[in-house]
Write an enzyme that holds these catalytic residues in place. Structure first.
Site, PDB file in Angstrom:
ATOM      1  N   TYR A  63       0.880  -1.350   0.023  1.00 17.44           N
ATOM      2  CA  TYR A  63       0.040   0.092   0.047  1.00 17.44           C
ATOM      3  C   TYR A  63       0.880   1.351   0.059  1.00 17.44           C
ATOM      4  O   TYR A  63       0.594   2.441  -0.749  1.00 17.44           O
ATOM      5  CB  TYR A  63      -0.827   0.072   1.389  1.00 17.44           C
ATOM      6  N   GLN A 167      -5.475  18.764   4.639  1.00 15.36           N
ATOM      7  CA  GLN A 167      -5.975  18.536   2.950  1.00 15.36           C
ATOM      8  C   GLN A 167      -7.421  18.238   2.836  1.00 15.36           C
ATOM      9  O   GLN A 167      -7.867  17.470   3.623  1.00 15.36           O
ATOM     10  CB  GLN A 167      -4.743  17.466   2.677  1.00 15.36           C
ATOM     11  N   TYR A 169     -10.057  16.708  -0.107  1.00 15.64           N
ATOM     12  CA  TYR A 169     -10.504  16.061  -1.353  1.00 15.64           C
ATOM     13  C   TYR A 169     -11.728  16.703  -1.718  1.00 15.64           C
ATOM     14  O   TYR A 169     -12.487  17.065  -0.795  1.00 15.64           O
ATOM     15  CB  TYR A 169     -10.678  14.711  -1.077  1.00 15.64           C
ATOM     16  N   THR A 197      -6.336  19.395  -2.795  1.00 14.05           N
ATOM     17  CA  THR A 197      -5.747  18.433  -3.926  1.00 14.05           C
ATOM     18  C   THR A 197      -6.439  18.542  -5.053  1.00 14.05           C
ATOM     19  O   THR A 197      -7.861  18.176  -5.205  1.00 14.05           O
ATOM     20  CB  THR A 197      -5.669  17.151  -3.311  1.00 14.05           C
ATOM     21  N   ARG A 206      -3.209   1.262  -9.017  1.00 13.27           N
ATOM     22  CA  ARG A 206      -1.937   0.832  -8.549  1.00 13.27           C
ATOM     23  C   ARG A 206      -2.521  -0.642  -8.302  1.00 13.27           C
ATOM     24  O   ARG A 206      -2.797  -1.041  -7.435  1.00 13.27           O
ATOM     25  CB  ARG A 206      -2.123   1.493  -7.225  1.00 13.27           C
ATOM     26  N   LYS A 293      -2.533  21.746  -4.273  1.00 17.52           N
ATOM     27  CA  LYS A 293      -1.654  20.910  -4.459  1.00 17.52           C
ATOM     28  C   LYS A 293      -1.776  19.851  -5.627  1.00 17.52           C
ATOM     29  O   LYS A 293      -2.924  19.439  -5.989  1.00 17.52           O
ATOM     30  CB  LYS A 293      -1.829  19.785  -3.254  1.00 17.52           C
ATOM     31  N   HIS A 317       1.450  13.626  -7.074  1.00 17.12           N
ATOM     32  CA  HIS A 317       0.795  12.663  -6.271  1.00 17.12           C
ATOM     33  C   HIS A 317       1.880  11.589  -5.921  1.00 17.12           C
ATOM     34  O   HIS A 317       1.431  10.304  -5.698  1.00 17.12           O
ATOM     35  CB  HIS A 317      -0.334  12.129  -6.837  1.00 17.12           C
ATOM     36  N   ARG A 320       1.462   8.126  -7.992  1.00 15.25           N
ATOM     37  CA  ARG A 320       0.513   7.192  -7.609  1.00 15.25           C
ATOM     38  C   ARG A 320      -0.618   7.647  -8.907  1.00 15.25           C
ATOM     39  O   ARG A 320      -1.869   6.567  -8.559  1.00 15.25           O
ATOM     40  CB  ARG A 320      -0.093   7.331  -6.259  1.00 15.25           C
TER      41      ARG A 320
HETATM   42  C1  FMN Z   1      -0.079   5.862   0.927  1.00 11.45           C
HETATM   43  C2  FMN Z   1      -0.174   7.291   0.471  1.00 11.45           C
HETATM   44  C3  FMN Z   1      -1.657   7.864   0.508  1.00 11.45           C
HETATM   45  C4  FMN Z   1      -1.744   9.222   0.026  1.00 11.45           C
HETATM   46  N1  FMN Z   1      -2.912   9.583  -0.051  1.00 11.45           N
HETATM   47  C5  FMN Z   1      -2.963  10.932  -0.135  1.00 11.45           C
HETATM   48  C6  FMN Z   1      -4.346  11.702  -0.102  1.00 11.45           C
HETATM   49  O1  FMN Z   1      -5.142  11.086   0.771  1.00 11.45           O
HETATM   50  N2  FMN Z   1      -4.539  13.020  -0.249  1.00 11.45           N
HETATM   51  C7  FMN Z   1      -3.498  13.610  -1.000  1.00 11.45           C
HETATM   52  O2  FMN Z   1      -3.572  14.862  -1.299  1.00 11.45           O
HETATM   53  N3  FMN Z   1      -2.159  13.109  -1.318  1.00 11.45           N
HETATM   54  C8  FMN Z   1      -1.843  11.869  -0.895  1.00 11.45           C
HETATM   55  N4  FMN Z   1      -0.930  11.161  -1.128  1.00 11.45           N
HETATM   56  C9  FMN Z   1       0.212  11.670  -1.992  1.00 11.45           C
HETATM   57  C10 FMN Z   1       1.068  12.475  -1.089  1.00 11.45           C
HETATM   58  O3  FMN Z   1       0.394  13.338  -0.483  1.00 11.45           O
HETATM   59  C11 FMN Z   1       2.286  13.004  -1.677  1.00 11.45           C
HETATM   60  O4  FMN Z   1       1.982  13.894  -2.837  1.00 11.45           O
HETATM   61  C12 FMN Z   1       3.078  12.019  -2.233  1.00 11.45           C
HETATM   62  O5  FMN Z   1       3.471  11.124  -1.261  1.00 11.45           O
HETATM   63  C13 FMN Z   1       4.741  12.473  -2.512  1.00 11.45           C
HETATM   64  O6  FMN Z   1       5.523  11.906  -2.931  1.00 11.45           O
HETATM   65  P1  FMN Z   1       6.385  10.593  -2.202  1.00 11.45           P
HETATM   66  O7  FMN Z   1       5.763   9.640  -1.499  1.00 11.45           O
HETATM   67  O8  FMN Z   1       7.402  10.245  -3.259  1.00 11.45           O
HETATM   68  O9  FMN Z   1       7.098  11.628  -1.004  1.00 11.45           O
HETATM   69  C14 FMN Z   1      -0.689   9.764  -0.770  1.00 11.45           C
HETATM   70  C15 FMN Z   1       0.577   9.347  -0.644  1.00 11.45           C
HETATM   71  C16 FMN Z   1       0.752   7.830  -0.067  1.00 11.45           C
HETATM   72  C17 FMN Z   1       2.244   7.262  -0.408  1.00 11.45           C
END
Ligand code: FMN
Length: 425
Positions: A63, A167, A169, A197, A206, A293, A317, A320
């Site tokens: 995850y 943050q 959504y 976001t 994913r 964001k 993101h 992802r």
């Molecule tokens: C497990 C996971 C869940 C995430 N969930 C959200 C989220 O709910 N809202 C959001 O804006 N970004 C989410 N993100 C993105 C992060 O805010 C961020 O943009 C990203 O992790 C940055 O990249 P890095 O993991 O390489 O540091 C998530 C990232 C991960 C790894």
């Protein structure tokens, strides 16, 4: 070679001069008495990732670690793009490990590093949100609670009063009643910054999450149960903190809603990206710093500024969404140039070291955020993990500034940067 920094230097957003009277954040060697021992075992974030892979239930590691595309190619692009940025030092000056505290929206933070918002981090480590928030508060770095985080706004406001960002959504169907209420709660709780976001307009695949059974509710099947049994430390954390749930949303689903009902609610009600008109509505309601964001194009940055946002996070993101998105570090210089001093430009996606932090800083980012690095810390070390991740990032950031001959973070903005992949728009 070109000096992309020189072009950007004069354009960098000036921090708000009206600093809140917060005490000066610590800088320098970690205050954690266990730091030396942890450092010997985990001297870099990569060591934390390796340990997390061994220690976590397989589904939990998948995850936090997986992304979109063929073999996580979006994540790999982010890493490769950061690795490709070269910083040319100047020597012959008195060396120092400079303090790396910075100011964002009128508050001082210990370093240009923050914790990115994450949905469901308690799947990776039960209790994650509060552990992350407390570590951020102690170290004085920004902590961003996600809409689909596993602690409430009010809990985080209590745990991390000086560093709390929230943050949001987009609510898919509810005419923003839930979004507006979350914003009201965040404001009432004393949250400092609201992050909208915009980079999840649709759901994407994913694969690693799907295959381990995490594409729906968190309802462990036999395979997942076995993985939990094989991870006693994770199971203990589960016992202590309870089953991960989207706590913020329970207020809207009903206090007695089951986990499955809450997850189904989140999937039904949260979705789509904010439109510019909607961002304008949130601008009217939210009285503090407003941040968008997911910006990757200078014209979107321009549009955001025209609506009165105070800051933006250049982000894909963390790789992802879809793997074709450019690495944010490559889009950063053009966005910094476009924005100038009109808003604060920050960046995330791919940060795995203090050197990465300084690469982004040298290219004009006022601060960087990381997601996975903190989850790997949790996976490797549980409750102690977030503090060790922060310590490593701060130490490495100082070392990178020092190596470049910079006595202050801002001096790092005048180094020559080789950044061949910088996007031209
Ligand atoms: C497990 C996971 C869940 C995430 N969930 C959200 C989220 O709910 N809202 C959001 O804006 N970004 C989410 N993100 C993105 C992060 O805010 C961020 O943009 C990203 O992790 C940055 O990249 P890095 O993991 O390489 O540091 C998530 C990232 C991960 C790894």
């Amino acid at each position: 070679m070109h000096d992309s920094t020189a072009a950007a230097t004069s354009q960098i957003a000036a921090p708000n001069a009206a600093a809140v009277g917060a005490s000066k954040p610590r800088a320098g060697r970690s205050a954690n008495p266990r730091y030396a021992e942890l450092y010997r075992r985990y001297p870099t974030i990569d060591y934390l990732r390796r340990r997390a892979r061994q220690r976590l239930p397989h589904f939990a590691f998948e995850y936090c670690d997986g992304g979109s595309g063929k073999e996580d190619s979006g994540i790999k692009r982010n890493w490769a793009a950061l690795d490709a940025v070269e910083l040319v030092p100047r020597y012959g000056v008195m060396p120092s490990l400079p303090p790396c505290d910075i100011e964002l929206f009128g508050r001082r933070y210990a370093a240009p590093i923050g914790i990115a918002p994450m949905g469901g981090p308690a799947i990776v480590w039960p209790g994650a949100d509060l552990y992350l928030a407390r570590a951020a508060q102690r170290a004085r770095i920004p902590y961003t609670l996600g809409t689909v985080g596993c602690a409430t706004i009010e809990e985080i406001a209590e745990a991390a009063p000086d560093v709390f960002w929230f943050q949001l959504y987009r609510a898919a169907r509810n005419d923003h009643a839930i979004g507006f209420d979350l914003v009201r709660r965040a404001q009432a709780a004393g949250c400092h910054a609201l992050v909208l976001t915009i980079d999840v307009p649709v759901r994407t695949t994913r694969a690693r999450e799907v295959v381990v059974g995490l594409s729906g509710a968190f309802s462990p099947d036999l395979k997942m149960m076995l993985q939990m049994v094989m991870s006693p430390a994770w199971s203990l954390a589960l016992r202590k903190n309870g089953i991960p749930r989207f706590s913020n949303l329970r207020a809207y689903v009903g206090a007695n809603a089951s986990i499955n009902e809450t997850v189904a609610f989140a999937r039904r009600e949260m979705g789509g990206a904010f439109t510019w008109e909607e961002i304008a509505k949130y601008r009217e309601r939210w009285k503090g710093p407003l941040i968008v964001k997911g910006i990757l194009h200078p014209q979107d940055a321009e549009k955001a500024i025209s609506l009165g946002v105070d800051g933006m996070i250049v982000s894909n993101h963390g790789g992802r969404q879809i793997e074709a998105l450019p690495a944010p570090i490559d889009a950063l210089p053009a966005i910094v140039k476009q924005v100038g001093t009109r808003a604060t430009v920050m960046m995330d996606s791919g940060i795995r070291s203090g050197t990465d932090v300084v690469r982004a800083y040298a290219l004009g980012a006022a601060a960087t955020f990381a997601g996975k690095a903190f989850l790997w810390g949790l996976g490797a070390l549980g409750e102690e993990g977030p503090a060790h991740t922060i310590d490593l990032l701060i130490e490495e950031t100082q070392a990178a500034f020092g190596q470049l001959g910079a006595h202050t973070p801002d001096e790092a903005r005048s180094v020559v940067v080789r950044h061949r992949a910088a996007l031209q728009f």
